[in-house]
Write an enzyme that holds these catalytic residues in place. Structure first.
Site, PDB file in Angstrom:
ATOM      1  CG  ASN A 140      -1.811   1.208   1.319  1.00 58.19           C
ATOM      2  OD1 ASN A 140      -2.443   1.560   0.334  1.00 58.19           O
ATOM      3  ND2 ASN A 140      -1.875   1.857   2.477  1.00 58.19           N
TER       4      ASN A 140
ATOM      5  CG  HIS B 272      -0.778   6.314   4.539  1.00 64.33           C
ATOM      6  ND1 HIS B 272      -2.156   6.304   4.546  1.00 64.33           N
ATOM      7  CD2 HIS B 272      -0.396   7.247   5.438  1.00 64.33           C
ATOM      8  CE1 HIS B 272      -2.583   7.187   5.442  1.00 64.33           C
ATOM      9  NE2 HIS B 272      -1.542   7.772   5.996  1.00 64.33           N
TER      10      HIS B 272
ATOM     11  CD  GLU C 150       1.042   9.549  -2.488  1.00 61.29           C
ATOM     12  OE1 GLU C 150       0.321   8.730  -3.055  1.00 61.29           O
ATOM     13  OE2 GLU C 150       0.581  10.573  -1.936  1.00 61.29           O
TER      14      GLU C 150
HETATM   15  C1  GAR Z   1      -2.786   8.892  -2.957  1.00 62.73           C
HETATM   16  O1  GAR Z   1      -2.326  10.077  -2.360  1.00 62.73           O
HETATM   17  C2  GAR Z   1      -2.599   7.731  -1.997  1.00 62.73           C
HETATM   18  O2  GAR Z   1      -1.448   7.806  -1.228  1.00 62.73           O
HETATM   19  C3  GAR Z   1      -3.838   7.888  -1.142  1.00 62.73           C
HETATM   20  O3  GAR Z   1      -4.859   8.227  -2.061  1.00 62.73           O
HETATM   21  C4  GAR Z   1      -4.296   8.930  -3.160  1.00 62.73           C
HETATM   22  C5  GAR Z   1      -4.718   8.275  -4.449  1.00 62.73           C
HETATM   23  O4  GAR Z   1      -4.310   9.018  -5.574  1.00 62.73           O
HETATM   24  N1  GAR Z   1      -4.111   6.698  -0.398  1.00 62.73           N
HETATM   25  C6  GAR Z   1      -4.550   6.704   0.854  1.00 62.73           C
HETATM   26  O5  GAR Z   1      -4.834   7.706   1.450  1.00 62.73           O
HETATM   27  C7  GAR Z   1      -4.700   5.323   1.474  1.00 62.73           C
HETATM   28  N2  GAR Z   1      -4.792   5.419   2.891  1.00 62.73           N
HETATM   29  P1  GAR Z   1      -4.218   8.394  -7.024  1.00 62.73           P
HETATM   30  O6  GAR Z   1      -5.552   7.718  -7.321  1.00 62.73           O
HETATM   31  O7  GAR Z   1      -4.002   9.589  -7.929  1.00 62.73           O
HETATM   32  O8  GAR Z   1      -3.074   7.427  -7.059  1.00 62.73           O
END
Ligand code: GAR
Length: 205
Positions: A110, A112, A183
């Protein structure tokens, strides 16, 4: 070499999925191949990214199932049909039960958007994380890639990257910077690292 077969689970924009696709194209991700995208929503823009790159997609939306069990059964069926070795949760907003995650020890990753153990666990997802970071006034945040176990955001950490918080940040600005600087950098690298290890342990057998 038989590559590690990856399923990426998404729910929204899919920029992390894009980072993985780009890594595959550039050769950074060379020990794994994205062979399936599972979206919890038919509207997720992530699906367009998968279509554009000829990656098979499935929409498995929780509200169409009467129980968590039947929802997860449907996902398990797809994973099985596609001989998936590794699951990557890239902005997947549906909860997976312990009975699901325990089937895949060190086989679910995952990403985060904070430096775990800060700003994680129940209720911390997406923009909410960055809102909480700004409310707390911390000066450093970042992102974490970790294995998934039964504890929300509690599995073994694979990689982290710090990002400075600026006085002028809004949650949206901070979210964008954490994605770009952290990320999209550490997710492909972590996935490659794990895939490489999986290929190595398969060939040893
Ligand atoms: C990302 O920032 C990811 O880290 C977060 O949602 C976003 C998805 O963006 N995930 C969480 O918060 C999980 N706890 P994306 O669809 O553009 O990849």
């Amino acid at each position: 070499m038989e590559k590690t077969r990856i399923a990426v689970f998404v729910s929204g924009g899919g920029t992390n999925l894009q980072a993985l696709i780009d890594a595959q194209i550039s050769g950074l991700l060379s020990h794994g191949q994205i062979v399936l995208v599972i979206s919890s929503s038919p509207e997720a823009f992530a699906l367009q990214r998968a279509y554009k790159n000829d990656i098979p997609c499935e929409v498995v939306s929780k509200k169409e199932y009467t129980s968590q069990e039947s929802f997860e059964e449907r996902i398990l069926q797809s994973l099985d049909e596609n001989a998936i070795d590794l699951i990557v949760l890239a902005g997947f907003m549906s909860i997976l039960s312990e009975s699901f995650t325990s089937r895949f020890p060190k086989r679910i990753i995952n990403v985060h958007p904070s430096l775990i153990p800060s700003f994680c666990g129940k209720g911390y997802y997406g923009l909410r994380v960055h809102q909480a970071v700004l409310a707390a006034g911390v000066k450093i945040t970042g992102a974490t890639v970790h294995f998934v176990n039964e504890i929300p955001d509690g599995g073994e950490i694979i990689m982290q990257k710090a990002v400075a918080v600026r006085g002028s940040d809004t949650p949206e600005k901070l979210q964008k910077r954490v994605m770009k600087q952290a990320e999209w950098q550490i997710l492909p690298r972590s996935v490659e690292m794990v895939c490489k290890e999986m290929v190595r342990s398969r060939t040893k057998k």
